[in-house]
Design a protein around this motif. Structure first.
Motif, PDB file in Angstrom:
ATOM      1  N   TYR A 114       9.966  89.967  11.599  1.00 20.81           N
ATOM      2  CA  TYR A 114       9.322  91.091  10.927  1.00 20.81           C
ATOM      3  C   TYR A 114      10.183  91.551   9.752  1.00 20.81           C
ATOM      4  O   TYR A 114      11.412  91.508   9.809  1.00 20.81           O
ATOM      5  N   CYS A 115       9.526  92.025   8.718  1.00 22.03           N
ATOM      6  CA  CYS A 115      10.207  92.613   7.573  1.00 22.03           C
ATOM      7  C   CYS A 115       9.526  93.946   7.272  1.00 22.03           C
ATOM      8  O   CYS A 115       8.331  93.977   6.958  1.00 22.03           O
ATOM      9  N   PHE A 116      10.262  95.026   7.413  1.00 21.89           N
ATOM     10  CA  PHE A 116       9.744  96.362   7.138  1.00 21.89           C
ATOM     11  C   PHE A 116      10.382  96.829   5.824  1.00 21.89           C
ATOM     12  O   PHE A 116      11.603  96.819   5.692  1.00 21.89           O
ATOM     13  N   SER A 117       9.544  97.202   4.873  1.00 17.43           N
ATOM     14  CA  SER A 117      10.094  97.616   3.580  1.00 17.43           C
ATOM     15  C   SER A 117       9.413  98.882   3.081  1.00 17.43           C
ATOM     16  O   SER A 117       8.288  99.199   3.453  1.00 17.43           O
ATOM     17  N   ALA A 118      10.155  99.584   2.239  1.00 22.11           N
ATOM     18  CA  ALA A 118       9.646 100.812   1.629  1.00 22.11           C
ATOM     19  C   ALA A 118      10.216 100.921   0.222  1.00 22.11           C
ATOM     20  O   ALA A 118      11.319 100.451  -0.053  1.00 22.11           O
ATOM     21  N   MET A 119       9.424 101.526  -0.643  1.00 23.65           N
ATOM     22  CA  MET A 119       9.875 101.809  -2.000  1.00 23.65           C
ATOM     23  C   MET A 119       9.621 103.293  -2.262  1.00 23.65           C
ATOM     24  O   MET A 119       8.502 103.786  -2.066  1.00 23.65           O
ATOM     25  N   ILE A 120      10.662 103.972  -2.681  1.00 19.31           N
ATOM     26  CA  ILE A 120      10.555 105.393  -3.024  1.00 19.31           C
ATOM     27  C   ILE A 120      10.608 105.517  -4.539  1.00 19.31           C
ATOM     28  O   ILE A 120      11.540 105.013  -5.170  1.00 19.31           O
ATOM     29  N   VAL A 121       9.604 106.156  -5.100  1.00 20.35           N
ATOM     30  CA  VAL A 121       9.579 106.449  -6.539  1.00 20.35           C
ATOM     31  C   VAL A 121       9.955 107.922  -6.688  1.00 20.35           C
ATOM     32  O   VAL A 121       9.362 108.790  -6.047  1.00 20.35           O
TER      33      VAL A 121
END
Length: 56
Positions: free
Chosen positions: A47-54
């Motif tokens: 599994y790969c859990f990712s997030a991007m915060i702008v």
């Protein structure tokens, strides 16, 4: 405008990384994007859990 990208192998690790960043972030958060992907490596499911915060 800036972005911060996180990539973790477990959802709890991603949660901690994002929360730690948000505690220290002095800018205004504009948006948070979240994504999960999976793949199979031999007999193992990865599994790969990712997030991007702008933020500003």
């Amino acid at each position: 405008m800036k972005v911060k990208v996180f990539d973790e192998g477990h959802e709890k690790d991603l949660e901690k990384a994002v929360n730690d960043f948000l505690k220290e972030c002095e800018g205004e958060v504009i948006d948070i994007k979240f994504q999960v992907s999976t793949s199979v490596f031999g007999e193992e499911q990865v599994y790969c859990f990712s997030a991007m915060i702008v933020y500003k």
